[in-house]
Design a protein around this motif. Structure first.
Motif, PDB file in Angstrom:
ATOM      1  N   ILE A  94       0.849  -1.192   0.000  1.00 35.65           N
ATOM      2  CA  ILE A  94       0.000   0.000   0.000  1.00 35.65           C
ATOM      3  C   ILE A  94       0.887   1.246   0.000  1.00 35.65           C
ATOM      4  N   LYS A  95       0.744   2.025  -1.079  1.00 34.71           N
ATOM      5  CA  LYS A  95       1.539   3.248  -1.261  1.00 34.71           C
ATOM      6  C   LYS A  95       0.626   4.468  -1.159  1.00 34.71           C
ATOM      7  N   PRO A  96       1.184   5.668  -1.055  1.00 42.92           N
ATOM      8  CA  PRO A  96       0.363   6.867  -0.895  1.00 42.92           C
ATOM      9  C   PRO A  96      -0.709   7.027  -1.974  1.00 42.92           C
ATOM     10  N   GLU A  97      -0.413   6.659  -3.211  1.00 45.92           N
ATOM     11  CA  GLU A  97      -1.399   6.809  -4.291  1.00 45.92           C
ATOM     12  C   GLU A  97      -2.566   5.826  -4.184  1.00 45.92           C
ATOM     13  N   ASP A  98      -2.486   4.847  -3.263  1.00 43.89           N
ATOM     14  CA  ASP A  98      -3.548   3.856  -3.069  1.00 43.89           C
ATOM     15  C   ASP A  98      -4.530   4.254  -1.968  1.00 43.89           C
ATOM     16  N   LEU A  99      -4.332   5.421  -1.361  1.00 45.28           N
ATOM     17  CA  LEU A  99      -5.119   5.816  -0.195  1.00 45.28           C
ATOM     18  C   LEU A  99      -6.306   6.707  -0.557  1.00 45.28           C
ATOM     19  N   ASN A 100      -7.348   6.624   0.265  1.00 47.12           N
ATOM     20  CA  ASN A 100      -8.503   7.505   0.146  1.00 47.12           C
ATOM     21  C   ASN A 100      -8.286   8.731   1.042  1.00 47.12           C
ATOM     22  N   PRO A 101      -9.221   9.683   1.059  1.00 43.77           N
ATOM     23  CA  PRO A 101      -9.044  10.875   1.906  1.00 43.77           C
ATOM     24  C   PRO A 101      -8.946  10.563   3.404  1.00 43.77           C
ATOM     25  N   ASN A 102      -9.399   9.369   3.797  1.00 42.27           N
ATOM     26  CA  ASN A 102      -9.318   8.965   5.200  1.00 42.27           C
ATOM     27  C   ASN A 102      -7.930   8.420   5.553  1.00 42.27           C
ATOM     28  N   PHE A 156     -16.578  -5.335   2.817  1.00 40.52           N
ATOM     29  CA  PHE A 156     -15.385  -4.744   3.406  1.00 40.52           C
ATOM     30  C   PHE A 156     -15.431  -4.990   4.909  1.00 40.52           C
ATOM     31  N   VAL A 157     -14.469  -5.731   5.425  1.00 41.64           N
ATOM     32  CA  VAL A 157     -14.445  -6.104   6.836  1.00 41.64           C
ATOM     33  C   VAL A 157     -13.511  -5.198   7.629  1.00 41.64           C
ATOM     34  N   SER A 158     -12.373  -4.870   7.042  1.00 45.23           N
ATOM     35  CA  SER A 158     -11.410  -3.976   7.687  1.00 45.23           C
ATOM     36  C   SER A 158     -10.665  -3.228   6.589  1.00 45.23           C
ATOM     37  N   SER A 159      -9.626  -2.505   6.943  1.00 42.25           N
ATOM     38  CA  SER A 159      -8.899  -1.730   5.946  1.00 42.25           C
ATOM     39  C   SER A 159      -7.403  -1.955   6.096  1.00 42.25           C
ATOM     40  N   ALA A 160      -6.652  -1.185   5.337  1.00 42.14           N
ATOM     41  CA  ALA A 160      -5.198  -1.215   5.406  1.00 42.14           C
ATOM     42  C   ALA A 160      -4.711   0.223   5.283  1.00 42.14           C
ATOM     43  N   LYS A 161      -3.497   0.455   5.743  1.00 36.53           N
ATOM     44  CA  LYS A 161      -2.945   1.807   5.680  1.00 36.53           C
ATOM     45  C   LYS A 161      -1.622   1.790   4.928  1.00 36.53           C
ATOM     46  N   LYS A 162      -1.102   2.959   4.663  1.00 34.63           N
ATOM     47  CA  LYS A 162       0.160   3.093   3.939  1.00 34.63           C
ATOM     48  C   LYS A 162       1.243   2.234   4.595  1.00 34.63           C
ATOM     49  N   GLY A 163       1.949   1.481   3.744  1.00 35.23           N
ATOM     50  CA  GLY A 163       3.025   0.625   4.226  1.00 35.23           C
ATOM     51  C   GLY A 163       2.601  -0.803   4.493  1.00 35.23           C
ATOM     52  N   MET A 221       0.222  -7.928   7.373  1.00 31.52           N
ATOM     53  CA  MET A 221       0.830  -7.462   8.619  1.00 31.52           C
ATOM     54  C   MET A 221      -0.021  -7.846   9.842  1.00 31.52           C
ATOM     55  N   THR A 222      -1.340  -7.642   9.737  1.00 32.26           N
ATOM     56  CA  THR A 222      -2.222  -7.879  10.883  1.00 32.26           C
ATOM     57  C   THR A 222      -2.940  -9.224  10.809  1.00 32.26           C
ATOM     58  N   ARG A 223      -2.932  -9.848   9.631  1.00 21.94           N
ATOM     59  CA  ARG A 223      -3.659 -11.105   9.351  1.00 21.94           C
ATOM     60  C   ARG A 223      -5.182 -10.925   9.371  1.00 21.94           C
ATOM     61  N   HIS A 224      -5.649  -9.673   9.408  1.00 23.47           N
ATOM     62  CA  HIS A 224      -7.086  -9.424   9.373  1.00 23.47           C
ATOM     63  C   HIS A 224      -7.586  -9.491   7.928  1.00 23.47           C
ATOM     64  N   THR A 225      -8.782 -10.042   7.759  1.00 20.89           N
ATOM     65  CA  THR A 225      -9.430 -10.027   6.453  1.00 20.89           C
ATOM     66  C   THR A 225      -9.852  -8.601   6.147  1.00 20.89           C
ATOM     67  N   ILE A 226      -9.581  -8.149   4.928  1.00 15.88           N
ATOM     68  CA  ILE A 226      -9.977  -6.812   4.499  1.00 15.88           C
ATOM     69  C   ILE A 226     -11.286  -6.871   3.733  1.00 15.88           C
ATOM     70  N   ILE A 227     -11.400  -7.844   2.838  1.00 13.19           N
ATOM     71  CA  ILE A 227     -12.578  -7.937   1.977  1.00 13.19           C
ATOM     72  C   ILE A 227     -12.817  -9.395   1.611  1.00 13.19           C
ATOM     73  N   THR A 228     -14.089  -9.741   1.436  1.00 13.06           N
ATOM     74  CA  THR A 228     -14.443 -11.050   0.882  1.00 13.06           C
ATOM     75  C   THR A 228     -15.432 -10.833  -0.257  1.00 13.06           C
ATOM     76  N   ILE A 229     -15.286 -11.658  -1.269  1.00 14.24           N
ATOM     77  CA  ILE A 229     -16.240 -11.674  -2.382  1.00 14.24           C
ATOM     78  C   ILE A 229     -16.588 -13.138  -2.602  1.00 14.24           C
ATOM     79  N   ASP A 230     -17.860 -13.478  -2.403  1.00 14.02           N
ATOM     80  CA  ASP A 230     -18.283 -14.866  -2.485  1.00 14.02           C
ATOM     81  C   ASP A 230     -18.290 -15.418  -3.902  1.00 14.02           C
ATOM     82  N   THR A 231     -18.599 -14.586  -4.894  1.00 10.17           N
ATOM     83  CA  THR A 231     -18.728 -15.080  -6.259  1.00 10.17           C
ATOM     84  C   THR A 231     -18.194 -14.082  -7.271  1.00 10.17           C
TER      85      THR A 231
END
Length: 130
Positions: A9-17, A56-63, A90-100
């Motif tokens: 995840i690089k700076p250009e991949d981030l949203n305003p949050n 969307f279950v969780s997110s990720a941040k720069k780096g 890094m955290t082993r948390h799921t970020i997103i799931t798509i069933d199909t």
């Protein structure tokens, strides 16, 4: 679930949050699903037909480093149905799931093309036949 691709995840991949932009992640998932299906179906004219609800279950941040996992659910006549999970390495948390995710093999005229595949094939197995 097999995790094939990692993205940093690089700076250009981030949203305003300041967290990973969902549209960027969906772009990566669509590309990974297409590459996986093209290799499995051995047809470069394979396209995305359908994506189910995206959770969307969780997110990720720069780096952070995320891993994209793809799994085959079903082979159709001209399609390949996949599911996807993206997790934060890094955290082993799921970020997103798509069933199909349905990918369709097309002929040179853009019409569904029967691929004749019924099971996952690995490149190493294909090389043994030669």
């Amino acid at each position: 679930m097999r995790f094939h691709t990692r993205k940093w995840i690089k700076p250009e991949d981030l949203n305003p949050n300041g967290t990973l932009f969902g549209g960027r992640l969906l772009e990566w998932i669509d590309e990974e699903a297409a590459l996986y299906a093209i290799i499995q179906l051995e047809n470069p004219r394979t396209v995305t037909k359908y994506m189910s609800e995206i959770n969307f279950v969780s997110s990720a941040k720069k780096g952070d480093i995320v891993e994209i996992g793809i799994e085959v659910k079903k082979f159709g006549r001209s399609s390949l149905t996949l599911c996807c999970e993206v997790r934060n390495k890094m955290t082993r948390h799921t970020i997103i799931t798509i069933d199909t995710i349905i990918m369709v093999s097309l002929d040179e005229n853009g019409k569904p093309y029967p691929h004749g595949k019924t099971q996952i094939e690995y490149v190493s197995d294909r090389l043994k036949d030669n």
